[in-house]
Enzyme design. Structure first.
Site, short mmCIF file in Angstrom:
data_model
loop_
_atom_site.label_atom_id
_atom_site.label_comp_id
_atom_site.label_asym_id
_atom_site.label_seq_id
_atom_site.Cartn_x
_atom_site.Cartn_y
_atom_site.Cartn_z
N CYS A 13 -5.23 12.36 12.89
CA CYS A 13 -5.82 11.32 12.75
C CYS A 13 -5.64 10.67 14.23
O CYS A 13 -5.46 10.78 14.77
CB CYS A 13 -5.37 10.39 11.61
SG CYS A 13 -3.64 9.70 11.90
N ASP A 37 5.02 0.79 11.82
CA ASP A 37 3.38 0.00 11.46
C ASP A 37 3.48 -1.83 11.37
O ASP A 37 2.77 -1.76 11.66
CB ASP A 37 3.36 0.26 10.31
CG ASP A 37 3.41 1.88 9.66
OD1 ASP A 37 3.19 1.52 8.24
OD2 ASP A 37 2.88 2.88 10.66
N ARG A 44 -0.37 14.93 13.00
CA ARG A 44 0.53 14.68 11.64
C ARG A 44 0.81 15.60 11.04
O ARG A 44 -0.01 15.71 10.04
CB ARG A 44 -0.16 13.86 11.20
CG ARG A 44 -0.12 11.76 12.07
CD ARG A 44 -0.61 10.70 11.11
NE ARG A 44 -0.27 10.50 9.95
CZ ARG A 44 -0.11 8.83 9.67
NH1 ARG A 44 -1.25 8.87 9.81
NH2 ARG A 44 0.85 9.24 8.37
N LYS A 89 0.53 -1.13 -0.16
CA LYS A 89 0.00 0.13 0.15
C LYS A 89 1.28 1.00 0.30
O LYS A 89 0.77 2.06 -0.89
CB LYS A 89 -1.07 -0.23 1.21
CG LYS A 89 -1.86 1.23 1.31
CD LYS A 89 -2.31 1.39 2.67
CE LYS A 89 -2.01 1.35 4.49
NZ LYS A 89 -1.76 2.93 4.37
N ASN A 90 1.56 1.50 0.84
CA ASN A 90 2.39 2.29 1.11
C ASN A 90 3.94 3.01 0.26
O ASN A 90 4.40 3.86 0.17
CB ASN A 90 3.52 2.97 2.23
CG ASN A 90 2.28 3.06 3.52
OD1 ASN A 90 1.49 2.82 3.15
ND2 ASN A 90 2.29 2.11 4.73
N ARG A 111 -8.72 -0.87 4.57
CA ARG A 111 -7.54 0.08 4.34
C ARG A 111 -6.39 -0.39 3.64
O ARG A 111 -5.53 0.23 2.80
CB ARG A 111 -7.51 1.58 4.89
CG ARG A 111 -8.86 2.02 5.32
CD ARG A 111 -9.17 2.76 6.14
NE ARG A 111 -7.67 4.30 5.47
CZ ARG A 111 -7.48 4.94 5.63
NH1 ARG A 111 -7.21 5.92 6.85
NH2 ARG A 111 -5.75 5.62 4.58
C1 EPZ Z 1 3.58 6.90 6.54
O1 EPZ Z 1 2.86 7.95 6.88
C2 EPZ Z 1 3.07 6.07 6.66
N1 EPZ Z 1 2.56 5.85 5.42
C3 EPZ Z 1 2.73 4.97 7.64
O2 EPZ Z 1 2.12 3.84 8.05
C4 EPZ Z 1 4.20 5.04 8.38
O3 EPZ Z 1 3.53 4.66 9.55
C5 EPZ Z 1 4.62 5.99 8.80
O4 EPZ Z 1 5.14 7.36 7.42
C6 EPZ Z 1 6.07 5.60 9.76
O5 EPZ Z 1 6.50 5.19 8.88
C7 EPZ Z 1 1.72 6.47 4.28
O6 EPZ Z 1 3.71 5.73 3.88
C8 EPZ Z 1 1.15 6.70 2.84
P1 EPZ Z 1 5.90 10.40 8.78
P2 EPZ Z 1 3.60 9.81 6.76
O7 EPZ Z 1 5.87 11.62 7.97
O8 EPZ Z 1 4.40 9.81 6.10
C9 EPZ Z 1 6.12 14.20 11.66
C10 EPZ Z 1 -0.27 2.78 7.97
O9 EPZ Z 1 -0.46 2.55 8.91
N2 EPZ Z 1 5.96 14.51 10.84
O10 EPZ Z 1 7.27 9.89 8.21
O11 EPZ Z 1 2.36 10.53 7.04
C11 EPZ Z 1 4.51 13.04 12.01
O12 EPZ Z 1 3.39 13.71 12.66
C12 EPZ Z 1 1.16 3.81 7.49
O13 EPZ Z 1 0.33 2.02 6.79
C13 EPZ Z 1 5.71 15.93 10.69
O14 EPZ Z 1 6.53 16.05 12.71
O15 EPZ Z 1 5.01 9.22 8.03
C14 EPZ Z 1 5.24 12.04 13.00
O16 EPZ Z 1 5.73 12.31 13.63
C15 EPZ Z 1 0.17 4.45 9.43
N3 EPZ Z 1 5.41 17.20 9.85
C16 EPZ Z 1 6.79 11.62 12.04
O17 EPZ Z 1 7.05 12.96 11.56
C17 EPZ Z 1 5.34 16.89 8.82
O18 EPZ Z 1 5.42 17.48 7.99
C18 EPZ Z 1 6.59 10.33 11.28
O19 EPZ Z 1 5.70 10.77 10.19
C19 EPZ Z 1 5.85 15.09 7.89
C20 EPZ Z 1 5.75 14.58 9.18
#
Ligand code: EPZ
Length: 416
Positions: free
Chosen positions: A116, A304, A121, A22-23, A396
């Site tokens: 969420c 995850d 996020r 998915k990701n 999902r």
């Molecule tokens: C990706 O989400 C995955 N989703 C998530 O999988 C996964 O948990 C996550 O990476 C971490 O591995 C997809 O790829 C579609 P991040 P993403 O930006 O990119 C903070 C699942 O279960 N942050 O790496 O949204 C954020 O709040 C899903 O399949 C900021 O502060 O995660 C978090 O604490 C859930 N500012 C951390 O960074 C930003 O601009 C990492 O989030 C971006 C992120």
């Protein structure tokens, strides 16, 4: 039919095929926006989020042809570079259209994703990076209004590791003028799979999979064919289920090299693991041993996989510490696991899990995608019936979960 009824207490036996990731599929589908030529994808998982992304792209004017596990996306012309709140609120990954739209059309109107269940996020790193490339971005009525005559290359040091942030900026930089350097970039295998797809489209990218990615922008990108990588989280989920329930299973069509941290922890828990190029076999003859995990960006232990390992720890011999360092609210499943008789104490971002001999079936509620996977694993071990409510979360991210678990001998059915 929004509930799963699971009768626990039976080991898992047999073989199932892993689906596409998915990701990886979601950002790769957005890459189609970067080119006027068709992008033909195979090994695309049949998931609710993939359907949502297909609808979002179609709304923008992209021609979408889907069959079983193949999808052809053709963004000959983008008629409306807008991602509405209605769609974005159902799937945060929609934010991945922002970079490609800006790079291809010079404008984009994308709803802010909002928070969420697992955390606030924010997308500030996405915005900061695009602004460094010359975009003007303002927030109006809950939407990011973005414009840029042509993005230009920049050196971007991200304040923290963000997966979709890295993906968004990498796609934007592919059509920017000059060179972009992404530092403190995410190293997740899904980022690498996206870079491979972009490379097949003609993008010039070096260093994907490391924390420094160099992108030489080009004027335009072509079409391509790409096979989406196997889903390492789906794979890890079935492995954790087998470690908790006992038995021997084999997963085919997998990518073992993307699961090192998970496989190490399963070996530590006492499971025997055999890997080949594309398959993983796990055998668990005794009660698992408690293993502690600490989530962190790849290649460390994946957030995850946290809920699934908490479920495993609930029935393990000993006490495990489960520490979540990525999302501030990713322990919702702990409360539900306690309903099954688990012994869990939450202390800040650590859950102290003392394994118990037996869990008892009960009614539980899914709160997010991976939390629901953790509840399903606990239900496979619990005595009697467990009913997991709100399983739309599962749909999902897991293709045909109850069918695959049924093939492995689990007593599982969807009920109203
Ligand atoms: C990706 O989400 C995955 N989703 C998530 O999988 C996964 O948990 C996550 O990476 C971490 O591995 C997809 O790829 C579609 P991040 P993403 O930006 O990119 C903070 C699942 O279960 N942050 O790496 O949204 C954020 O709040 C899903 O399949 C900021 O502060 O995660 C978090 O604490 C859930 N500012 C951390 O960074 C930003 O601009 C990492 O989030 C971006 C992120």
């Amino acid at each position: 039919m929004d509930k799963l009824k699971i009768t626990g207490g039976r080991p898992l036996e047999g073989e199932v095929q892993v689906s596409g990731a998915k990701n990886a599929a979601l950002p790769i589908m957005c890459a189609a926006l970067l080119s006027a030529k068709p992008l033909a994808l195979t090994n695309v998982p049949r998931l609710r989020d993939v359907s949502t992304m297909a609808r979002l792209l179609a709304q923008m004017g992209v021609a979408v042809e889907r069959s079983e596990h193949s999808t052809v996306l053709h963004a000959k012309a983008i008629t409306d570079p807008t991602a509405t709140y209605e769609l974005v609120k159902t799937m945060r990954a929609s934010v991945l259209v922002l970079g490609p739209l800006l790079a291809r059309c010079g404008e984009a109107k994308v709803s802010l994703p909002g928070g969420c269940a697992i955390g606030a996020r924010p997308v500030d790193q996405h915005v900061k990076g695009l602004q460094a490339m010359g975009a003007t971005i303002s927030i109006e009525h809950g939407y990011m209004q973005a414009s840029a005559r042509r993005l230009r290359g920049a050196r971007i040091v991200m304040d923290l590791v963000t997966v979709t942030g890295t993906e968004n900026l990498m796609m934007a930089a592919a059509l920017a003028e000059g060179e972009t350097l992404l530092e403190n970039a995410a190293r997740e295998p899904e980022v690498l799979d996206l870079a491979r797809c972009l490379g097949a489209m003609g993008a010039k990218i070096e260093g994907a999979g490391s924390d420094v990615i160099r992108i030489q922008g080009v004027r335009s990108l072509g079409g391509a064919e790409h096979r989406v990588m196997p889903d390492r989280i789906e794979t890890g989920t079935y492995l954790a289920a087998a470690a908790a329930a006992g038995g021997k299973i084999r997963l085919t069509g997998a990518a073992p090299k993307t699961l090192d941290a998970t496989l190490d922890k399963l070996r530590e828990a006492g499971s025997k693991i055999i890997v080949t190029e594309s398959s993983i076999e796990i055998e668990t003859a005794r009660r698992p041993v408690a293993v502690s995990v600490r989530t962190a960006p790849y290649p460390a232990f994946a957030t995850d996989m946290q809920a699934q390992f908490m479920a495993l720890a609930c029935v393990a011999d000993g006490t495990a510490l489960i520490t979540e360092t990525i999302f501030e609210n990713r322990f919702m499943h702990a409360i539900e696991l306690q309903r099954l008789g688990a012994d869990i104490r939450l202390e800040g971002n650590t859950a102290v899990v003392r394994g118990v001999e037996r869990l008892q079936g009960a009614g539980v509620m899914a709160t997010d995608l991976r939390a629901s996977a953790g509840l399903v694993i606990a239900a496979l071990v619990a005595e009697g019936d467990t009913v997991v409510d709100r399983i739309y979360h599962l749909d999902r991210g897991y293709e045909g979960l109850e069918k695959k678990l049924g093939l492995l001998g689990a007593r599982i059915e969807r009920i109203a």
